[in-house]
Design an enzyme around this catalytic site. Structure first.
Site, PDB file in Angstrom:
ATOM      1  N   ASN A   1       6.677 -12.224   9.302  1.00  0.00           N
ATOM      2  CA  ASN A   1       7.545 -11.444   8.565  1.00  0.00           C
ATOM      3  C   ASN A   1       8.869 -11.268   9.825  1.00  0.00           C
ATOM      4  O   ASN A   1       8.576 -10.422  10.435  1.00  0.00           O
ATOM      5  CB  ASN A   1       7.224 -10.364   8.032  1.00  0.00           C
ATOM      6  CG  ASN A   1       8.276  -9.611   7.558  1.00  0.00           C
ATOM      7  OD1 ASN A   1       9.354 -10.066   7.183  1.00  0.00           O
ATOM      8  ND2 ASN A   1       8.106  -8.376   7.147  1.00  0.00           N
TER       9      ASN A   1
ATOM     10  N   LYS B   1      11.809  -9.877   9.352  1.00  0.00           N
ATOM     11  CA  LYS B   1      12.499  -8.608   8.925  1.00  0.00           C
ATOM     12  C   LYS B   1      13.987  -8.987   9.175  1.00  0.00           C
ATOM     13  O   LYS B   1      14.498 -10.159   8.753  1.00  0.00           O
ATOM     14  CB  LYS B   1      11.913  -7.584   9.794  1.00  0.00           C
ATOM     15  CG  LYS B   1      10.431  -7.386   9.690  1.00  0.00           C
ATOM     16  CD  LYS B   1       9.942  -6.082  10.257  1.00  0.00           C
ATOM     17  CE  LYS B   1       8.312  -6.223  10.310  1.00  0.00           C
ATOM     18  NZ  LYS B   1       7.859  -4.842  10.226  1.00  0.00           N
TER      19      LYS B   1
ATOM     20  N   HIS C   1       6.865  -4.983   0.330  1.00  0.00           N
ATOM     21  CA  HIS C   1       6.661  -4.571   1.715  1.00  0.00           C
ATOM     22  C   HIS C   1       6.865  -3.156   1.861  1.00  0.00           C
ATOM     23  O   HIS C   1       7.753  -2.635   1.259  1.00  0.00           O
ATOM     24  CB  HIS C   1       7.382  -5.494   2.651  1.00  0.00           C
ATOM     25  CG  HIS C   1       7.171  -5.325   4.067  1.00  0.00           C
ATOM     26  ND1 HIS C   1       7.479  -4.122   4.751  1.00  0.00           N
ATOM     27  CD2 HIS C   1       6.340  -6.040   4.880  1.00  0.00           C
ATOM     28  CE1 HIS C   1       7.034  -4.372   6.146  1.00  0.00           C
ATOM     29  NE2 HIS C   1       6.335  -5.429   6.093  1.00  0.00           N
TER      30      HIS C   1
ATOM     31  N   GLU D   1       8.297  -1.759   4.142  1.00  0.00           N
ATOM     32  CA  GLU D   1       9.558  -0.958   4.372  1.00  0.00           C
ATOM     33  C   GLU D   1      10.512  -1.075   3.482  1.00  0.00           C
ATOM     34  O   GLU D   1      11.430  -0.007   3.327  1.00  0.00           O
ATOM     35  CB  GLU D   1      10.286  -2.024   5.519  1.00  0.00           C
ATOM     36  CG  GLU D   1       9.313  -1.771   6.882  1.00  0.00           C
ATOM     37  CD  GLU D   1       9.517  -2.639   7.834  1.00  0.00           C
ATOM     38  OE1 GLU D   1       9.766  -3.849   7.772  1.00  0.00           O
ATOM     39  OE2 GLU D   1       8.675  -2.622   8.803  1.00  0.00           O
TER      40      GLU D   1
ATOM     41  N   GLU E   1      -1.463  -3.868   4.170  1.00  0.00           N
ATOM     42  CA  GLU E   1      -0.815  -3.615   5.113  1.00  0.00           C
ATOM     43  C   GLU E   1      -0.794  -2.011   5.340  1.00  0.00           C
ATOM     44  O   GLU E   1      -0.030  -1.370   4.812  1.00  0.00           O
ATOM     45  CB  GLU E   1       0.529  -3.979   5.325  1.00  0.00           C
ATOM     46  CG  GLU E   1       0.627  -5.587   5.110  1.00  0.00           C
ATOM     47  CD  GLU E   1       2.281  -5.931   5.845  1.00  0.00           C
ATOM     48  OE1 GLU E   1       2.110  -6.663   6.773  1.00  0.00           O
ATOM     49  OE2 GLU E   1       3.205  -5.406   5.404  1.00  0.00           O
TER      50      GLU E   1
ATOM     51  N   GLY F   1       3.981  -2.069  12.831  1.00  0.00           N
ATOM     52  CA  GLY F   1       5.126  -1.737  13.876  1.00  0.00           C
ATOM     53  C   GLY F   1       4.707  -0.456  14.834  1.00  0.00           C
ATOM     54  O   GLY F   1       5.807  -0.144  15.706  1.00  0.00           O
TER      55      GLY F   1
ATOM     56  N   SER G   1       0.516  -4.746  13.223  1.00  0.00           N
ATOM     57  CA  SER G   1       0.351  -4.904  14.770  1.00  0.00           C
ATOM     58  C   SER G   1      -0.580  -5.973  15.160  1.00  0.00           C
ATOM     59  O   SER G   1      -1.423  -5.851  15.938  1.00  0.00           O
ATOM     60  CB  SER G   1      -0.024  -3.417  15.213  1.00  0.00           C
ATOM     61  OG  SER G   1       1.081  -2.485  15.299  1.00  0.00           O
TER      62      SER G   1
HETATM   63  C1  PEP Z   1       5.034  -6.739   8.940  1.00  0.00           C
HETATM   64  O1  PEP Z   1       6.181  -6.691   8.976  1.00  0.00           O
HETATM   65  O2  PEP Z   1       4.541  -6.800   7.601  1.00  0.00           O
HETATM   66  C2  PEP Z   1       4.125  -5.913  10.059  1.00  0.00           C
HETATM   67  C3  PEP Z   1       2.770  -6.171   9.925  1.00  0.00           C
HETATM   68  O3  PEP Z   1       4.779  -5.918  11.297  1.00  0.00           O
HETATM   69  P1  PEP Z   1       3.963  -5.798  12.625  1.00  0.00           P
HETATM   70  O4  PEP Z   1       3.244  -6.915  12.994  1.00  0.00           O
HETATM   71  O5  PEP Z   1       5.039  -5.682  13.528  1.00  0.00           O
HETATM   72  O6  PEP Z   1       3.115  -4.313  12.713  1.00  0.00           O
END
Ligand code: PEP
Length: 252
Positions: free
Chosen positions: A9, A11, A95, A97, A167, A173, A213
């Site tokens: 992803n 972003k 997601h 975010e 998630e 992040g 992460s």
């Molecule tokens: C994501 O954007 O779905 C995500 C899991 O980000 P990260 O791997 O940076 O934690």
């Protein structure tokens, strides 16, 4: 039986030129990776160029969001048919975010999932608890609510066409990953819910990805868990070297 999926992803990162350069470098890696499916999710502006650069390879392209209407007066939104037109095969929906930045609700997630399925896209539906919810012991309650509302009205056949991404919000992040055991526990819970809701066979085939992460040095341990069918990766999907290492993960 469930082919693992490694999805990046991106972003709000990468121009068209950067996306094309990345795809050109990663497509031979995806072609060699018969053990898993590789997907990248560029921002809207780079979708078409990325899909053209990936054409003829095993690499698939996902959007990061969609609207549920086929067309209409929705300034700034993009319809599922437009995503298909741009060459997408998948779309990330719900997601965290978007839930937090844009107030996206489970009801909207549900409409988007149905629209994506109707357009022939594979929805990657994200669920996950916040740190506060986990600390209050509400993880399963939150996951159940997001799952039941986000996937309401789907038939078992519809369900067999989606992917789920667990998630935990506190792991996205932050550099703080759920332990493989914690993730596997949540995945097991989601699959049990799926069996209750959609019957015995389809849920066994649905891929549940972990996101939060994920990095080249922790993916092996996560993928060693039978319940974890892949990863949705943010930060570590932005560099060719680390995304290559993720696609070529070795089970821990
Ligand atoms: C994501 O954007 O779905 C995500 C899991 O980000 P990260 O791997 O940076 O934690």
């Amino acid at each position: 039986m469930r082919k693992p999926v490694i999805a990046g992803n991106w972003k709000m990162y990468k121009t068209i030129a950067e996306a094309v350069d990345f795809v050109e470098k990663i497509r031979p890696v995806a072609d060699k990776a018969s053990h898993c499916e590789a997907i990248v999710a560029p921002p809207f502006t780079a979708l078409r160029a990325a899909a053209e650069a990936a054409r003829g390879s095993a690499l698939r392209v996902a959007a990061q969001n969609c609207h549920w209407d086929k067309e209409g007066a929705h300034t700034g939104d993009v319809a599922t048919v437009m995503l298909r037109d741009a060459g997408c095969t998948h779309v990330i929906i719900g997601h965290s975010e978007r839930r937090h930045d844009c107030g996206e609700t489970d009801e909207q997630v549900n409409k988007k999932v149905k629209a994506a399925l109707a357009a022939g896209l594979t929805p990657i539906v994200c669920v996950g608890e916040t740190l506060e919810e986990r600390e209050k012991g509400e993880t399963e309650k939150v996951l159940e609510c997001q799952f039941m509302r986000g996937l309401a009205g789907l038939t078992p056949a519809d369900f067999s066409r989606i992917m789920i991404a667990y998630e935990p919000v506190w792991a996205i992040g932050t550099g703080r990953t759920a332990t493989p055991e914690m993730a596997a526990q949540a995945h097991g819970f989601l699959r049990r819910l799926a069996r209750q809701q959609f019957g015995a066979s389809e849920p066994d085939g649905v891929r549940i990805l972990y996101g939060g992460s994920v990095k080249p040095d922790n993916i092996g341990g996560l993928m060693a868990q039978e319940e974890i069918d892949g990863a949705l990766v943010g930060g570590a999907s932005l560099k060719v070297d680390s995304f290559t290492a993720l696609i070529n993960y070795l089970r821990g």
